[in-house]
Design a protein around this motif. Structure first.
Motif, PDB file in Angstrom:
ATOM      1  N   GLY A 187     -12.004 -17.338  22.368  1.00 11.43           N
ATOM      2  CA  GLY A 187     -12.886 -16.754  21.367  1.00 11.43           C
ATOM      3  C   GLY A 187     -14.303 -17.291  21.493  1.00 11.43           C
ATOM      4  O   GLY A 187     -14.571 -18.281  22.187  1.00 11.43           O
ATOM      5  N   CYS A 293     -21.985 -11.969  19.886  1.00 13.97           N
ATOM      6  CA  CYS A 293     -20.714 -11.398  19.414  1.00 13.97           C
ATOM      7  C   CYS A 293     -20.956 -10.184  18.522  1.00 13.97           C
ATOM      8  O   CYS A 293     -20.204  -9.215  18.557  1.00 13.97           O
ATOM      9  N   SER A 317     -17.576 -11.971  22.636  1.00 16.30           N
ATOM     10  CA  SER A 317     -16.123 -11.774  22.602  1.00 16.30           C
ATOM     11  C   SER A 317     -15.849 -10.370  22.081  1.00 16.30           C
ATOM     12  O   SER A 317     -16.737  -9.739  21.506  1.00 16.30           O
ATOM     13  N   SER A 319     -14.009  -9.729  19.586  1.00 14.55           N
ATOM     14  CA  SER A 319     -13.527  -9.867  18.210  1.00 14.55           C
ATOM     15  C   SER A 319     -14.231  -8.929  17.241  1.00 14.55           C
ATOM     16  O   SER A 319     -13.632  -8.475  16.269  1.00 14.55           O
ATOM     17  N   THR A 323     -10.864  -6.200  18.456  1.00 12.57           N
ATOM     18  CA  THR A 323      -9.910  -6.889  17.577  1.00 12.57           C
ATOM     19  C   THR A 323     -10.086  -8.395  17.705  1.00 12.57           C
ATOM     20  O   THR A 323     -10.286  -8.905  18.812  1.00 12.57           O
ATOM     21  N   PRO A 324      -9.998  -9.134  16.584  1.00 10.26           N
ATOM     22  CA  PRO A 324     -10.068 -10.590  16.646  1.00 10.26           C
ATOM     23  C   PRO A 324      -8.741 -11.230  17.042  1.00 10.26           C
ATOM     24  O   PRO A 324      -8.692 -12.433  17.308  1.00 10.26           O
ATOM     25  N   ARG A 327      -7.429 -13.405  21.327  1.00 14.46           N
ATOM     26  CA  ARG A 327      -8.268 -14.604  21.321  1.00 14.46           C
ATOM     27  C   ARG A 327      -8.794 -14.898  22.710  1.00 14.46           C
ATOM     28  O   ARG A 327      -8.275 -15.741  23.449  1.00 14.46           O
TER      29      ARG A 327
END
Length: 479
Positions: A187, A293, A317, A319, A323-324, A327
């Motif tokens: 992440g 991000c 990332s 996220s 989607t978070p 990871r």
């Protein structure tokens, strides 16, 4: 306790070290467990219960929030607060017969998070097909040769994920970069920590963050035992004179920022200001982490990595765009520093697992992915547009593509009071206090995050509730 429709009143026991909100939460929980509060029963409005019990509305709102988080209660914007419609000891997502056969320790760990419409603390990605895509890809990955399931990760096993990321990397914005300059992390936050551990040195390193900035920078600095100094902004970004003074005075080694979308203000540093800050960093040997991000639909300018080939670091990332739960993060290191960051990553965890790397690479290659990302962006933009429309006339900042807006509060509202008042309507916000250092100047503003896990109509209704608070602050605030 007395229960008569919604005229329920608890008896508070304030013995020991228990606070008022904890005592109230305990009393409500006891009422549920003993059957005095039945599943589906509506609890009194926050202000009514506060008057009956003799506490503040904020105390009641906090107790309700604790019990909503524990799945004892459920809350909906504009609808009220209710006892959950299933036994309090069984988490949502489980049938009773399965739960009865599970070990208590496993049952305690198994839950499906319930997000109320008023949860606007941190952005939640809407599911526009990425969950089904992930499920299909995970099945495909599970069918791969057994070595994938049995070996430690390495620079060889994560090469596919690095190549997939490099294929979509905007090299005009990031600067010249090869696949070997990319280092995987667990992440974006993990990437920030690893970079700090790679570049900071000495017994008391110093870093600079923006006056209003992502609190993960300060958390990472604390882990690395670094002292943090904040730089104020003007209309174009960090104030150059203050930045230069901090660098000289404290021998700063690292500056952490988000040049495209400052979290929480959504503001961008102008290209001219980036060049000025980069020149100071270059002159004094200051490394710069540019956290991307959160990104805009249209970039404002080059990243600090493009401006500082030997000192600039780019972090991102999936996220905030996909989607978070996946990871994985990416740090694009200066070409002279990639090997050092690889050593840090290896010391952390030997790298990101093959399962995650292969899943990411397969997802990035899926033909439906561009459509999914476009749908996610559209849904986020729809909610942001709703906030802008409903809160028109107030000091609101937003960026196309960013899943939150920044509301500077009008007088007489203070950030803490506004957050507490919003909670009485079941709306949970993040105050400006979460984005500043303890000794920084007071900022009366809140961040309103998009909650893509609920319907657009529910988000719109929450904005209407906030508009009502802004238009008519309570008398105790207005005096």
């Amino acid at each position: 306790m007395i229960v008569s429709d919604t005229k329920w009143t608890p008896e508070l026991s304030l013995g020991g070290a228990r606070s008022k909100y904890e005592a109230l939460a305990h009393a409500i929980r006891e009422g549920v467990l003993t059957g005095q509060l039945q599943p589906g029963a509506q609890l009194p409005p926050v202000r009514d219960l506060a008057f009956r019990v003799g506490v503040t509305p904020g105390t009641v709102a906090r107790a309700y929030r604790v019990l909503v988080d524990d799945r004892v209660l459920v809350a909906g914007v504009g609808r009220g607060t209710f006892v959950a419609d299933r036994p309090a000891h069984i988490p949502p997502g489980l049938t009773e017969d399965i739960a009865q056969n599970m070990a208590p320790s496993l049952l305690a760990d198994f839950h499906v998070e319930q997000i109320s419409p008023g949860y606007l603390v941190s952005p939640r990605m809407p599911d526009m097909g990425q969950a089904a895509l992930m499920a299909r890809v995970l099945a495909e990955v599970a069918a791969q040769p057994s070595q994938l399931l049995m070996r430690y990760p390495s620079r060889t096993t994560d090469a596919g994920a690095r190549a997939a990321f490099h294929a979509v990397l905007d090299l005009d914005a990031v600067g010249p970069a090869s696949v070997e300059d990319i280092v995987l992390s667990h992440g974006g936050q993990n990437a920030v920590v690893m970079i700090m551990q790679t570049v900071l040195h000495g017994p008391a390193p110093a870093i600079i963050v923006d006056e209003l900035s992502y609190n993960g920078f300060r958390s990472a600095a604390e882990l690395c035992r670094a002292e943090v100094f904040s730089v104020p902004w003007d209309d174009e970004g960090p104030v150059v004179e203050v930045f230069a003074q901090l660098v000289r005075q404290h021998r700063v080694q690292l500056y952490c920022t988000a040049a495209e979308v400052c979290n929480p203000t959504t503001r961008a540093t102008s290209p001219a200001r980036r060049a000025q800050i980069a020149a100071i960093a270059q002159r004094h040997g200051v490394h710069v982490i540019d956290d991307d991000c959160y990104s805009r639909t249209q970039r404002v300018g080059p990243s600090y990595r493009a401006l500082l080939p030997d000192l600039g670091w780019y972090v991102t990332s999936p996220s905030k765009s996909l989607t978070p739960s996946l990871r994985i993060g990416f740090a694009v290191a200066p070409q002279t520093c990639a090997r050092a960051l690889v050593r840090t990553a290896t010391g952390h965890s030997f790298g990101v697992s093959q399962l995650v790397c292969h899943t990411y690479a397969h997802v990035m290659a899926a033909p439906e992915l561009p459509g999914i990302i476009a749908a996610v962006t559209k849904r986020i933009s729809q909610d942001v547009a709703s906030a802008v429309q409903v809160l028109d006339g107030y000091d609101l900042a937003w960026a196309e593509g960013a899943p939150f807006v920044w509301l500077t509060l009008p007088s007489p509202w203070r950030a803490g009071a506004f957050v507490d008042a919003a909670k009485t309507y079941g709306i949970v916000l993040k105050s400006a206090e979460a984005f500043v250092q303890r000794d920084s100047r007071m900022v009366h503003a809140v961040r309103i995050a998009v909650n893509g896990e609920v319907g657009h109509a529910e988000f719109h209704n929450a904005m209407i509730q906030l508009r009502g608070l802004l238009d008519a602050p309570p008398a105790r605030i207005a005096v």
